[in-house]
Design a protein around this motif. Structure first.
Motif, short mmCIF file in Angstrom:
data_model
loop_
_atom_site.label_atom_id
_atom_site.label_comp_id
_atom_site.label_asym_id
_atom_site.label_seq_id
_atom_site.Cartn_x
_atom_site.Cartn_y
_atom_site.Cartn_z
N GLU A 132 -7.47 -1.57 7.91
CA GLU A 132 -7.45 -0.23 8.48
C GLU A 132 -7.41 0.79 7.34
N PRO A 133 -7.98 1.97 7.53
CA PRO A 133 -7.87 3.03 6.52
C PRO A 133 -6.41 3.41 6.29
N ALA A 134 -6.08 3.79 5.06
CA ALA A 134 -4.69 3.99 4.67
C ALA A 134 -4.01 5.13 5.42
N ALA A 135 -4.65 6.30 5.50
CA ALA A 135 -3.96 7.48 6.03
C ALA A 135 -3.52 7.30 7.48
N PRO A 136 -4.41 6.97 8.41
CA PRO A 136 -3.95 6.79 9.80
C PRO A 136 -2.96 5.64 9.95
N LEU A 137 -3.13 4.58 9.15
CA LEU A 137 -2.19 3.46 9.21
C LEU A 137 -0.79 3.90 8.82
N LEU A 138 -0.66 4.65 7.73
CA LEU A 138 0.66 5.09 7.27
C LEU A 138 1.27 6.10 8.22
N VAL A 139 0.47 6.97 8.80
CA VAL A 139 0.99 7.92 9.79
C VAL A 139 1.56 7.15 10.98
N MET A 155 11.60 6.84 5.83
CA MET A 155 10.82 7.66 4.91
C MET A 155 9.64 6.85 4.41
N ILE A 156 8.63 7.56 3.91
CA ILE A 156 7.46 6.94 3.30
C ILE A 156 7.33 7.44 1.88
N ALA A 157 7.03 6.54 0.96
CA ALA A 157 6.78 6.92 -0.43
C ALA A 157 5.32 6.65 -0.78
N LEU A 158 4.72 7.58 -1.53
CA LEU A 158 3.32 7.46 -1.94
C LEU A 158 3.18 7.93 -3.37
N GLY A 159 2.18 7.39 -4.06
CA GLY A 159 1.84 7.90 -5.37
C GLY A 159 1.13 9.24 -5.24
N VAL A 206 -2.06 13.76 0.80
CA VAL A 206 -2.06 15.05 1.51
C VAL A 206 -2.03 14.83 3.02
N ALA A 207 -2.86 13.91 3.52
CA ALA A 207 -2.94 13.67 4.96
C ALA A 207 -1.63 13.14 5.51
N VAL A 208 -1.02 12.18 4.82
CA VAL A 208 0.23 11.60 5.30
C VAL A 208 1.36 12.63 5.22
N SER A 209 1.40 13.42 4.14
CA SER A 209 2.43 14.46 4.02
C SER A 209 2.34 15.47 5.17
N ALA A 210 1.12 15.73 5.63
CA ALA A 210 0.92 16.73 6.68
C ALA A 210 1.21 16.19 8.07
N HIS A 211 1.02 14.88 8.29
CA HIS A 211 1.06 14.36 9.66
C HIS A 211 2.17 13.35 9.93
N ALA A 212 2.86 12.87 8.92
CA ALA A 212 3.87 11.82 9.13
C ALA A 212 5.00 12.29 10.02
N ALA A 213 5.57 11.34 10.75
CA ALA A 213 6.69 11.64 11.63
C ALA A 213 8.04 11.53 10.92
N CYS A 214 8.04 11.14 9.66
CA CYS A 214 9.27 11.01 8.89
C CYS A 214 9.07 11.70 7.54
N PRO A 215 10.13 11.92 6.76
CA PRO A 215 9.95 12.51 5.43
C PRO A 215 9.03 11.67 4.56
N VAL A 216 8.24 12.36 3.74
CA VAL A 216 7.31 11.71 2.82
C VAL A 216 7.69 12.08 1.40
N VAL A 217 7.87 11.09 0.54
CA VAL A 217 8.18 11.34 -0.87
C VAL A 217 6.91 11.10 -1.68
N VAL A 218 6.46 12.13 -2.38
CA VAL A 218 5.33 12.02 -3.28
C VAL A 218 5.90 11.78 -4.68
N VAL A 219 5.66 10.59 -5.20
CA VAL A 219 6.23 10.19 -6.49
C VAL A 219 5.29 10.67 -7.59
N ARG A 220 5.70 11.71 -8.28
CA ARG A 220 4.86 12.31 -9.31
C ARG A 220 5.74 12.83 -10.45
N GLY A 221 5.11 13.38 -11.48
CA GLY A 221 5.88 13.91 -12.60
C GLY A 221 6.53 12.82 -13.41
#
Length: 293
Positions: free
Chosen positions: A97-104, A112-116, A133-148
């Motif tokens: 399955e494509p990643a974005a709809p699967l993770l949502v 929570m969900i973590a993503l690179g 971007v898609a998961v951060s906008a649509h997820a039903a739980c907090p999304v952590v973008v691991v960056r920096g």
């Protein structure tokens, strides 16, 4: 490969990139800190991005892609186990399955969900991947973008604006600061536009010092209940006349985590990510947690 139909605690999305392995390590540390399970998800849709994907595919070629995907998952599980030891249950899945709809979809049963911050696809020079971007906008739980940078010390920083998602972000920030045994910096930013209108025309003489005192009182009111619930969390209050994204990106340089609502009081109705959360997931110098209402 292990799968689980139970509710997930911490989910991490992977794609074989170095950034997604960083997300795995962050998620594994978070699972170890909470003594909660970790679920690794690889949205395996190897032909979805290719021209002619509807044409028959040689079985040998497809089998090679499956084996490559299994190696990606095994590497992620190994990286997570290095962090957690044997004290955290780790499960994984690789559905076609494509990643974005699967993770949502997985976010509906996750804490929570973590993503690179960027993945294997997209265009060279993009600061953040389309899946993130898609998961951060649509997820039903907090999304952590691991960056920096890899930040294991420093405060948790939260943007406080009084919006519904901002209130939820404040709750998550106190919880994170408590678990990490680190101070919390609560940043409340106000700007001239709130009082002078978009074009900056002054309808009357304004007492900027009195406005700042009012904003400080507003922040104190927002924090009061949470400080009672988390008495051991040391809180630093920051009230400043500026743009929220400027202040929070600057604070990210010394934080281990920045927590922000998905959208604040401004912007256009219908936007799923506000300008502040967008700026942070693109430019922050540490991991960013985006919290929806």
């Amino acid at each position: 490969m292990n799968t689980s139909n139970a509710k997930y605690a911490i989910v991490v999305g992977i794609d074989g990139s170095g950034e997604s392995l960083r997300a795995v390590r962050w998620a594994a540390a978070a699972a170890r800190l909470r003594h909660e399970p970790l679920h690794i998800v690889y949205g395996f849709a190897p032909l979805s991005g290719f021209y002619g994907a509807g044409m028959p595919v040689l079985q040998n070629a497809y089998d090679d892609l499956v084996r490559a995907g299994e190696r990606v998952v095994a590497e992620a599980v190994g990286a997570a186990r290095e962090i957690t030891g044997e004290h955290v249950r780790i499960t994984s899945e690789m559905p076609n399955e494509p990643a974005a709809p699967l993770l949502v979809e997985r976010s509906r049963n996750a804490r929570m969900i973590a993503l690179g911050s960027s993945g294997t696809g997209g265009f060279t020079g993009m600061l953040i991947g389309s899946t993130t971007v898609a998961v951060s906008a649509h997820a039903a739980c907090p999304v952590v973008v691991v960056r920096g940078r890899d930040a294991e010390s420093g405060p948790v920083v939260v943007g406080v604006d009084g919006s519904p998602s901002g209130e939820r972000a404040l709750a998550m920030a106190f919880e994170e600061a408590c678990r990490r045994e680190t101070p919390l910096v609560a940043v409340h930013v106000w700007s001239d536009d709130q009082f002078t209108g978009f074009y900056g025309s002054l309808p009357l003489a304004l007492d900027w010092e009195e406005i700042e005192r009012d904003e400080q009182r507003l922040l104190a009111e927002r924090l009061a209940g949470w400080q009672e619930e988390y008495p051991d969390v040391k809180v630093e209050r920051v009230v400043v006349r500026d743009r929220p994204r400027h202040q929070l990106v600057e604070w990210s340089g010394q934080a281990q985590l920045v927590v922000v609502g998905s959208r604040g009081r401004g912007g256009f109705t219908g936007l799923l990510l506000g300008s502040t959360s967008q700026a942070l997931i693109h430019h922050a110098e540490c991991p960013v947690m985006v919290v929806r209402p």
